[in-house]
Design an enzyme around this catalytic site. Structure first.
Site, PDB file in Angstrom:
ATOM      1  N   CYS A   1       9.515   1.805   3.144  1.00 46.57           N
ATOM      2  CA  CYS A   1      10.378   0.649   3.405  1.00 46.57           C
ATOM      3  C   CYS A   1      11.805   1.090   3.681  1.00 46.57           C
ATOM      4  O   CYS A   1      12.592   0.340   4.238  1.00 46.57           O
ATOM      5  CB  CYS A   1      10.355  -0.294   2.210  1.00 46.57           C
ATOM      6  SG  CYS A   1      10.865   0.518   0.706  1.00 46.57           S
TER       7      CYS A   1
ATOM      8  N   GLU B   1      -4.986  -3.812  -2.116  1.00 46.24           N
ATOM      9  CA  GLU B   1      -6.440  -3.620  -2.011  1.00 46.24           C
ATOM     10  C   GLU B   1      -6.765  -2.343  -1.232  1.00 46.24           C
ATOM     11  O   GLU B   1      -7.877  -1.842  -1.277  1.00 46.24           O
ATOM     12  CB  GLU B   1      -7.101  -4.846  -1.361  1.00 46.24           C
ATOM     13  CG  GLU B   1      -6.680  -5.157   0.083  1.00 46.24           C
ATOM     14  CD  GLU B   1      -5.360  -5.941   0.178  1.00 46.24           C
ATOM     15  OE1 GLU B   1      -4.573  -5.910  -0.786  1.00 46.24           O
ATOM     16  OE2 GLU B   1      -5.125  -6.559   1.233  1.00 46.24           O
TER      17      GLU B   1
ATOM     18  N   PHE C   1       0.812  -1.222   0.000  1.00 50.53           N
ATOM     19  CA  PHE C   1       0.000   0.000   0.000  1.00 50.53           C
ATOM     20  C   PHE C   1       0.841   1.267   0.000  1.00 50.53           C
ATOM     21  O   PHE C   1       0.354   2.346  -0.316  1.00 50.53           O
ATOM     22  CB  PHE C   1      -0.924   0.007   1.239  1.00 50.53           C
ATOM     23  CG  PHE C   1      -0.204   0.383   2.511  1.00 50.53           C
ATOM     24  CD1 PHE C   1      -0.004   1.730   2.841  1.00 50.53           C
ATOM     25  CD2 PHE C   1       0.292  -0.574   3.379  1.00 50.53           C
ATOM     26  CE1 PHE C   1       0.679   2.087   3.994  1.00 50.53           C
ATOM     27  CE2 PHE C   1       0.977  -0.220   4.538  1.00 50.53           C
ATOM     28  CZ  PHE C   1       1.170   1.115   4.841  1.00 50.53           C
TER      29      PHE C   1
HETATM   30  P1  NAD Z   1       1.491  -6.689   2.884  1.00 50.30           P
HETATM   31  O1  NAD Z   1       2.478  -7.769   2.860  1.00 50.30           O
HETATM   32  O2  NAD Z   1       0.424  -6.727   3.917  1.00 50.30           O
HETATM   33  O3  NAD Z   1       0.735  -6.621   1.466  1.00 50.30           O
HETATM   34  C1  NAD Z   1       1.447  -6.623   0.256  1.00 50.30           C
HETATM   35  C2  NAD Z   1       0.641  -7.372  -0.800  1.00 50.30           C
HETATM   36  O4  NAD Z   1       0.537  -8.748  -0.440  1.00 50.30           O
HETATM   37  C3  NAD Z   1      -0.765  -6.847  -0.956  1.00 50.30           C
HETATM   38  O5  NAD Z   1      -1.070  -6.766  -2.333  1.00 50.30           O
HETATM   39  C4  NAD Z   1      -1.633  -7.880  -0.244  1.00 50.30           C
HETATM   40  O6  NAD Z   1      -2.894  -8.038  -0.842  1.00 50.30           O
HETATM   41  C5  NAD Z   1      -0.809  -9.145  -0.376  1.00 50.30           C
HETATM   42  N1  NAD Z   1      -0.912 -10.044   0.802  1.00 50.30           N
HETATM   43  C6  NAD Z   1      -0.814  -9.678   2.093  1.00 50.30           C
HETATM   44  N2  NAD Z   1      -0.889 -10.777   2.893  1.00 50.30           N
HETATM   45  C7  NAD Z   1      -1.036 -11.836   2.081  1.00 50.30           C
HETATM   46  C8  NAD Z   1      -1.175 -13.234   2.308  1.00 50.30           C
HETATM   47  N3  NAD Z   1      -1.169 -13.754   3.539  1.00 50.30           N
HETATM   48  N4  NAD Z   1      -1.328 -14.029   1.246  1.00 50.30           N
HETATM   49  C9  NAD Z   1      -1.320 -13.534  -0.003  1.00 50.30           C
HETATM   50  N5  NAD Z   1      -1.204 -12.213  -0.280  1.00 50.30           N
HETATM   51  C10 NAD Z   1      -1.053 -11.371   0.745  1.00 50.30           C
HETATM   52  O7  NAD Z   1       2.310  -5.314   2.947  1.00 50.30           O
HETATM   53  P2  NAD Z   1       1.746  -3.834   3.104  1.00 50.30           P
HETATM   54  O8  NAD Z   1       1.233  -3.652   4.497  1.00 50.30           O
HETATM   55  O9  NAD Z   1       0.841  -3.494   1.986  1.00 50.30           O
HETATM   56  O10 NAD Z   1       3.087  -2.974   2.913  1.00 50.30           O
HETATM   57  C11 NAD Z   1       3.959  -2.666   3.967  1.00 50.30           C
HETATM   58  C12 NAD Z   1       5.139  -3.609   4.009  1.00 50.30           C
HETATM   59  O11 NAD Z   1       5.807  -3.605   2.752  1.00 50.30           O
HETATM   60  C13 NAD Z   1       6.198  -3.216   5.021  1.00 50.30           C
HETATM   61  O12 NAD Z   1       6.640  -4.372   5.683  1.00 50.30           O
HETATM   62  C14 NAD Z   1       7.308  -2.612   4.185  1.00 50.30           C
HETATM   63  O13 NAD Z   1       8.600  -2.691   4.753  1.00 50.30           O
HETATM   64  C15 NAD Z   1       7.213  -3.455   2.957  1.00 50.30           C
HETATM   65  N6  NAD Z   1       7.798  -2.786   1.804  1.00 50.30           N
HETATM   66  C16 NAD Z   1       9.011  -3.247   1.369  1.00 50.30           C
HETATM   67  C17 NAD Z   1       9.624  -2.627   0.299  1.00 50.30           C
HETATM   68  C18 NAD Z   1      10.946  -3.101  -0.189  1.00 50.30           C
HETATM   69  O14 NAD Z   1      11.319  -2.749  -1.306  1.00 50.30           O
HETATM   70  N7  NAD Z   1      11.679  -3.899   0.574  1.00 50.30           N
HETATM   71  C19 NAD Z   1       8.997  -1.535  -0.351  1.00 50.30           C
HETATM   72  C20 NAD Z   1       7.753  -1.120   0.111  1.00 50.30           C
HETATM   73  C21 NAD Z   1       7.165  -1.750   1.194  1.00 50.30           C
END
Ligand code: NAD
Length: 433
Positions: free
Chosen positions: A213, A108, A81
């Site tokens: 991140c 989402e 997100f």
């Molecule tokens: P998230 O993992 O909750 O969601 C990311 C995506 O995965 C979404 O599209 C979601 O629908 C999907 N998803 C989530 N849980 C899932 C599951 N159990 N099964 C299948 N799909 C699933 O992450 P977020 O809260 O949207 O973003 C924040 C996180 O992203 C932080 O931990 C941040 O550090 C990380 N992030 C990392 C980078 C990087 O380049 N390392 C960049 C941006 C964000």
């Protein structure tokens, strides 16, 4: 891609407004979100040389050997997100320029920017069916993971989802690159310039409500925190918490009530374990937006490495402050953390910076630069617990991720029938003759 670049530039304000409305970050941050993605589109415009193969002529009489890079087929991207424009733009421009089709699943929580980008890509002339956007959460992701036609998956998000996606995708023979969570440290040496360091620390910790991140979430003060405490507290308190579209906003809301509750719980756990909350952003109320998910800039001092607030990624506007006796101690502390995304050192000493750059076990390093996100002619190179996979996103590695080499051995001899009647390996002909 040239046309898409032009259209994104022309529609930056529309994209930024959508991001601010859905995600909450300030308009200035939202423009940055678009701009950092636009840089990858610009890289894609010039990436043809990265697709070039290799050739060795006449490896045996009349035989040439060469490799070409071909697309994989259908690739998919699953996005978080926090950068609704930048992260999709890390993925699909390179994938489609390399000749793949792409299935994009935005978060989402804020899918609007991805929809605008897909619309702009269609206006730019991308053929129908090349870029496809699907919406949803776990079930949609599972369908992507299990679909036999999808050959590669790019993921950016949390550790939990990213590890799961990496494992389930890889087991099915897919190529997966998974950018995961982070705990980015700033190591502050006593000789660092106070004003610019404090400004850098507060911007990188509290900007975008800490939901980056590459946000700095832990500062390690070598030689103690005494001289840094007051300027940091003053800077944190001076930031204005407000809705992202308000002109004076420095820090917007958190993404959801759940994210806010988790952040507040981790602040409390730090206090319960012995940290001091020297600036407390809990309970902030913003007139006119009382129902918002507000957490103001928060400073925890006396944080110790065993504490939950240090070991968990808070992903909110909280800076945990630790102390170390020497630069060596600070490096050991950072290297013991499970994450290895980004880090920074603040110092006036080139020798100290060089030692840090060499010894730190983290994939992206800033020297007097708080958020060292690489430009797209490099790659986004998180290490250890912050990345799963072999090829990083964008840059040369990104192009390799979306392509595979095919190696051709061809024989053409003037006056000879093309197909060899020999049963031996090509090349051995020469040795045997
Ligand atoms: P998230 O993992 O909750 O969601 C990311 C995506 O995965 C979404 O599209 C979601 O629908 C999907 N998803 C989530 N849980 C899932 C599951 N159990 N099964 C299948 N799909 C699933 O992450 P977020 O809260 O949207 O973003 C924040 C996180 O992203 C932080 O931990 C941040 O550090 C990380 N992030 C990392 C980078 C990087 O380049 N390392 C960049 C941006 C964000």
């Amino acid at each position: 891609m040239f046309k898409l670049q032009e259209l994104i530039r022309a529609n930056t304000e529309e994209l930024a407004r959508s991001i601010t409305m859905e995600q909450g970050k300030t308009l200035a941050d939202a423009r940055g979100d678009v701009f950092r993605g636009l840089e990858v589109v610009e890289y894609a415009c010039g990436m043809a040389p990265q697709l070039a193969g290799e050739m060795v002529e006449n490896v045996a009489t009349g035989i040439d050997c060469y490799s070409i890079r071909q697309p994989l087929g259908v690739c998919a991207g699953i996005c978080p997100f926090n950068f609704p424009a930048m992260v999709p733009l890390w993925m699909f421009p390179l994938a489609v320029t390399a000749g793949n089709t792409f299935v994009l699943k935005p978060s989402e929580k804020d899918p609007g920017a991805a929809m605008i980008l897909a619309d702009l890509a269609m206006q730019a002339g991308l053929p129908k069916g090349v870029l496809n956007v699907v919406h949803g959460s776990h079930d949609v992701v599972n369908n992507i993971l299990d679909h036999p036609d999808i050959k590669a998956i790019s993921f950016v998000g949390s550790d939990k989802a990213g590890r799961y996606i990496y494992e389930r995708g890889s087991v099915q023979g897919k190529r997966v690159q998974s950018n995961l969570g982070a705990k980015n440290h700033a190591v502050v040496l006593p000789d660092a310039d106070v004003d610019s360091t404090v400004k850098a620390l507060t911007g990188a910790s509290f900007g975008a409500a800490g939901q980056r991140c590459m946000a700095i979430s832990a500062a390690v003060f070598v030689g103690g925190m005494d001289k840094w405490k007051r300027p940091l507290m003053d800077a944190a308190k001076s930031l204005k918490v407000n809705a992202g579209w308000e002109a004076d906003a420095d820090v917007g809301p958190m993404i959801s009530p759940e994210a806010k509750a988790r952040c507040e719980r981790l602040i409390q756990s730090g206090i319960s374990e012995g940290a001091q909350c020297i600036v407390d952003g809990r309970g902030v109320s913003v007139p006119g937006y009382e129902q918002g998910n507000w957490v103001g800039p928060t400073l925890l001092s006396n944080v110790q490495p065993h504490m939950e607030c240090y070991n968990e990624e808070i992903f909110g506007p909280v800076l945990s402050c630790l102390e170390a006796g020497t630069l060596d101690d600070a490096i050991s502390l950072v290297n013991a953390n499970k994450h290895g995304n980004g880090c920074a050192i603040f110092t006036r000493s080139g020798a100290a910076a060089r030692k840090f750059q060499h010894e730190i076990d983290v994939g992206m390093v800033g020297i007097n630069v708080p958020i060292p996100v690489p430009l797209p002619f490099f790659s986004f190179t998180g290490w250890r617990g912050s990345f799963a996979g072999d090829l990083h996103m964008y840059g040369r590695a990104g192009v390799q991720f979306y392509t595979q080499p095919k190696t051709v051995t061809s024989k053409w001899i003037m006056g000879e029938v093309a197909a060899s009647s020999s049963q031996r390996m090509p090349g051995l002909d020469r040795v045997g003759s």
